[in-house]
Enzyme design. Structure first.
Site, PDB file in Angstrom:
ATOM      1  N   HIS A 136       0.832  -1.201   0.000  1.00 19.07           N
ATOM      2  CA  HIS A 136       0.000   0.000   0.000  1.00 19.07           C
ATOM      3  C   HIS A 136       0.873   1.260   0.000  1.00 19.07           C
ATOM      4  O   HIS A 136       0.684   2.167  -0.829  1.00 19.07           O
ATOM      5  CB  HIS A 136      -0.905  -0.005   1.233  1.00 19.07           C
ATOM      6  CG  HIS A 136      -1.736   1.230   1.404  1.00 19.07           C
ATOM      7  ND1 HIS A 136      -3.065   1.278   1.049  1.00 19.07           N
ATOM      8  CD2 HIS A 136      -1.431   2.467   1.898  1.00 19.07           C
ATOM      9  CE1 HIS A 136      -3.539   2.490   1.311  1.00 19.07           C
ATOM     10  NE2 HIS A 136      -2.566   3.226   1.823  1.00 19.07           N
ATOM     11  N   GLU A 137       1.830   1.305   0.913  1.00 18.50           N
ATOM     12  CA  GLU A 137       2.690   2.483   1.016  1.00 18.50           C
ATOM     13  C   GLU A 137       3.635   2.596  -0.178  1.00 18.50           C
ATOM     14  O   GLU A 137       3.977   3.706  -0.599  1.00 18.50           O
ATOM     15  CB  GLU A 137       3.482   2.444   2.330  1.00 18.50           C
ATOM     16  CG  GLU A 137       2.628   2.426   3.587  1.00 18.50           C
ATOM     17  CD  GLU A 137       1.666   3.603   3.673  1.00 18.50           C
ATOM     18  OE1 GLU A 137       1.934   4.652   3.068  1.00 18.50           O
ATOM     19  OE2 GLU A 137       0.638   3.464   4.369  1.00 18.50           O
ATOM     20  N   HIS A 175       1.977   4.596  -2.870  1.00 17.48           N
ATOM     21  CA  HIS A 175       2.145   6.038  -2.668  1.00 17.48           C
ATOM     22  C   HIS A 175       3.554   6.490  -3.073  1.00 17.48           C
ATOM     23  O   HIS A 175       3.726   7.480  -3.793  1.00 17.48           O
ATOM     24  CB  HIS A 175       1.935   6.401  -1.194  1.00 17.48           C
ATOM     25  CG  HIS A 175       0.536   6.229  -0.691  1.00 17.48           C
ATOM     26  ND1 HIS A 175      -0.561   6.766  -1.330  1.00 17.48           N
ATOM     27  CD2 HIS A 175       0.057   5.603   0.418  1.00 17.48           C
ATOM     28  CE1 HIS A 175      -1.655   6.469  -0.640  1.00 17.48           C
ATOM     29  NE2 HIS A 175      -1.306   5.764   0.428  1.00 17.48           N
TER      30      HIS A 175
END
Length: 373
Positions: free
Chosen positions: A25-26, A29
């Site tokens: 998920h990170e 980003h």
């Protein structure tokens, strides 16, 4: 007697499940930010005190932190790990606030989109490997063979020999689809279409809400209408790549719709709040599914990844959806929301998230079998 896997499976399952999903998920980003030239000052798996870390050639501090309940990317110009904009930071090249609005929106959306892609990829691999389940005898699917005691279906006019072909106008090709549609919706009125003697008859029936406890002691409320169907064998048909991908997308869409339905049922009181889960319940489920085998564990990973995407898209300040909500307001107003409003909104959002975490964690603890639940 409830069964329980060894304690190490809970720990290992939790770390192997949440760690990679949060990291991916990170990474979504981070990589989108780097694509647009935004500098990431830190990338953390977990919150709190840094346990171990290193700096890469881009100047990003990669670290493993003490509290393994999530993670974050802190971009240049962020006030804190929740990505609250720092009103005092200069808007300069490489800072998050210097990026165009559409770029900031894509950077924020990249995290939950990555989780969504991970879930689709897992279902896609399953569909390609196993194929599509089909009934060996299609004409026997949904055939009513009997009724349970105090059956709501029997009271509604169902008869032995009826064949369920549709629910609320939607055709059902397998008993699995019929079962899932009803079980996910306790206390709901359905119009079920049956075939009887060559005719199609619509029969309204409201599902009962019954408690079901699995062999691990997990309890959930399910919808039942009191029908016993004829057992039918299944076969698995190979799927082309395009068909497997479309089926995977539909499976993810159905799972997210079930999440929305479940939350609405909790709000209405049709489902117990105790069925909501936090980190302890995730650890419990992950250990149990790991004990069932790698396929069950991987399937749970797909569902947790979908949950992460769903939760992060909610329009709550401090979550990705909250950031996107502010960017939408900025696009409509053609100027950013004021710094004081932004800061108070994010503070409120962080407080709400922390309060929810406390509530679901307490809920996790009191519903553990050791407390007699």
């Amino acid at each position: 007697m409830f069964e329980a896997p060894p304690f190490w499976m809970y720990v290992a399952g939790f770390l192997l499940l949440l760690g990679p999903l949060v990291t991916l998920h990170e990474l979504g980003h981070l990589l989108m930010g780097r694509l647009f030239g935004v500098k990431a000052e830190s990338f953390s798996v977990g919150f709190g005190k840094e346990l171990v870390g290193f700096n890469d050639r881009h100047g990003t501090r990669w670290k493993l932190s003490a509290l393994p309940l999530g993670g974050y990317v802190q971009f240049k110009g962020d006030m804190n790990p929740a990505s609250v904009p720092d009103p005092g930071a200069p808007v300069e090249p490489g800072s998050f606030q210097a990026a165009a609005l559409w770029k900031r929106a894509l950077i924020v959306a990249a995290g939950p989109v990555t989780n969504l892609v991970v879930a689709i990829a897992i279902f896609f691999a399953f569909n390609l490997y196993f194929g599509k389940p089909l009934p060996a005898e299609p004409d026997e699917v949904g055939l009513v063979a009997g009724f349970a005691e105090n059956s709501r279906a029997e009271a509604a006019g169902f008869r032995v020999g009826d064949r369920i072909v549709a629910i609320d106008g939607g055709s059902k090709a397998s008993w699995r689809e019929i079962q899932q549609t009803i079980m996910l919706r306790p206390n709901q009125r359905f119009v079920i279409t049956v075939e009887r003697g060559g005719d199609r008859i619509d029969l309204p029936v409201t599902s009962a809400a019954e408690k079901f406890t699995d062999r691990f002691g997990n309890t959930q409320t399910v919808g039942l209408i009191g029908v016993r169907t004829q057992e039918t064998a299944e076969r698995y048909a190979p799927m082309a790549v395009g068909e497997a991908l479309l089926r995977s997308v539909r499976q993810c869409a159905d799972a997210m719709q079930a999440m929305v339905t479940g939350i609405a049922q909790i709000v209405r009181g049709d489902r117990d709040f105790s069925e909501m889960g936090g980190p302890i319940k995730i650890a419990k489920f992950s250990g149990e599914q790991m004990s069932e085998g790698p396929l069950n564990f991987i399937e749970l990973a797909a569902l947790i990844s979908l949950n992460l995407a769903f939760i992060n898209f909610l329009p709550i300040p401090a979550l990705d959806g909250g950031h996107l909500m502010f960017y939408l307001a900025e696009a409509i107003r053609r100027k950013p929301v004021g710094p004081q409003v932004t800061e108070w909104a994010y503070r409120t959002g962080i407080a709400l998230v922390l309060m929810l975490m406390v509530v679901v964690t307490v809920n996790d603890i009191v519903t553990l079998p050791i407390f007699g639940s």
